[in-house]
Design a protein around this motif. Sequence first.
Motif, short mmCIF file in Angstrom:
data_model
loop_
_atom_site.label_atom_id
_atom_site.label_comp_id
_atom_site.label_asym_id
_atom_site.label_seq_id
_atom_site.Cartn_x
_atom_site.Cartn_y
_atom_site.Cartn_z
N UNK A 1 10.67 -0.93 -10.76
CA UNK A 1 9.67 0.08 -10.41
C UNK A 1 8.89 0.64 -11.61
N UNK A 2 9.55 1.01 -12.72
CA UNK A 2 8.78 1.59 -13.83
C UNK A 2 7.78 0.63 -14.46
N UNK A 3 7.92 -0.68 -14.21
CA UNK A 3 7.03 -1.67 -14.82
C UNK A 3 5.82 -1.98 -13.94
N UNK A 4 5.78 -1.45 -12.73
CA UNK A 4 4.75 -1.83 -11.77
C UNK A 4 3.51 -0.93 -11.86
N UNK A 5 2.38 -1.58 -11.68
CA UNK A 5 1.14 -0.82 -11.50
C UNK A 5 1.17 -0.21 -10.10
N UNK A 6 0.79 1.03 -9.98
CA UNK A 6 0.77 1.67 -8.67
C UNK A 6 -0.61 2.26 -8.40
N UNK A 7 -0.90 2.45 -7.13
CA UNK A 7 -2.18 3.01 -6.74
C UNK A 7 -1.99 4.37 -6.08
N UNK A 8 -3.01 4.78 -5.36
CA UNK A 8 -2.95 6.06 -4.66
C UNK A 8 -1.88 5.99 -3.58
N UNK A 9 -1.12 7.04 -3.45
CA UNK A 9 -0.05 7.06 -2.46
C UNK A 9 -0.62 7.34 -1.07
N UNK A 10 0.05 6.77 -0.08
CA UNK A 10 -0.35 6.96 1.30
C UNK A 10 -0.09 8.39 1.74
N UNK A 11 -1.09 8.99 2.36
CA UNK A 11 -0.96 10.32 2.96
C UNK A 11 -0.74 10.12 4.45
N UNK A 12 0.30 10.74 4.99
CA UNK A 12 0.68 10.50 6.38
C UNK A 12 0.82 11.83 7.12
N UNK A 13 0.18 11.91 8.27
CA UNK A 13 0.36 13.06 9.15
C UNK A 13 0.85 12.57 10.51
N UNK A 14 1.91 13.19 11.00
CA UNK A 14 2.48 12.82 12.29
C UNK A 14 2.23 13.94 13.30
N UNK A 15 1.68 13.57 14.43
CA UNK A 15 1.29 14.54 15.45
C UNK A 15 2.02 14.22 16.74
N UNK A 16 2.68 15.20 17.30
CA UNK A 16 3.39 15.01 18.56
C UNK A 16 2.41 15.12 19.73
N UNK A 17 2.41 14.10 20.59
CA UNK A 17 1.58 14.12 21.79
C UNK A 17 2.43 14.60 22.95
N UNK A 18 2.86 15.83 22.88
CA UNK A 18 3.82 16.37 23.85
C UNK A 18 3.25 16.38 25.26
N UNK A 19 4.00 15.76 26.16
CA UNK A 19 3.62 15.78 27.57
C UNK A 19 2.51 14.84 27.95
N UNK A 20 2.01 14.04 27.00
CA UNK A 20 0.91 13.13 27.30
C UNK A 20 1.34 11.68 27.09
#
Length: 248
Positions: free
Chosen positions: A162-181
């Motif tokens: 891992x420390x040797x790897x090039x990395x990019x922008x991290x994924x931003x994740x939002x989880x939304x509950x579709x309650x009752x649908x």
Amino acid sequence: MAVSVTAALLIIGDEILTGRTKDKNIGYIAEYLTGIGIDLREVRVVPDVEEEIVAAVNALRGRYTYLFTTGGIGPTHDDITADCIAKAFGVGIDHDPRAVAMLRERYTPEELNEARLRMARIPDGADLIENPISKAPGFRIGNVHVMAGVPSIMQSMLDNIAPTLETGARMIIETIEAEGLAEGIYADGLSQIASVSPGVSIGSYPSFSTSGFRNQIVVRGKEQDAVAQAAAAVRALLGRLKGDRAPL
């Protein structure tokens, strides 16, 4: 524009394809890479067949920033990954003195037989990936990182890589509950939001438990504003749909 660093994972082994061994590495590697800003774009599983391994390695290493492989670097006759990687790169392969020294840390001279020495055969020009658990190393050559199939060993190797790897922008994740649908109720609206949200991935994931169905909508992207706007649109859609279904 967010920088994208991509990867593929190649799982090698007849035992995976026959179901004898249940893979435990895909999910771990996917989550690990996502967490450090590398997009895992493809996973392939191939048997212990030279031409198929070589073809897959050459296809995937040319398509993505990195290729990670697991499996096929043990002491038995069907562990042919190292030879296949050497063939894919067009280089020689032999016992690497550095790898032999690592194996000697674990095995006595009597125990370090020809079979175990197979684990010290490394393609010419490759760097070693240390293995603190069983000492038999993995290796990296070009953009290809070759790791063990045993989950605990693979995980330790990945930590070393891992420390040797090039990395990019991290994924931003939002989880939304579709309650009752149910999905069929919000599918069209979700499709419309996705069509006007470039750079954002929107997925709907139903599950079932003893309490009934549960639907979650997941919004992913690498631009904070774009993800926030799409998530707000999804919440607004669900709010409207719930309002339409409210009892009179």
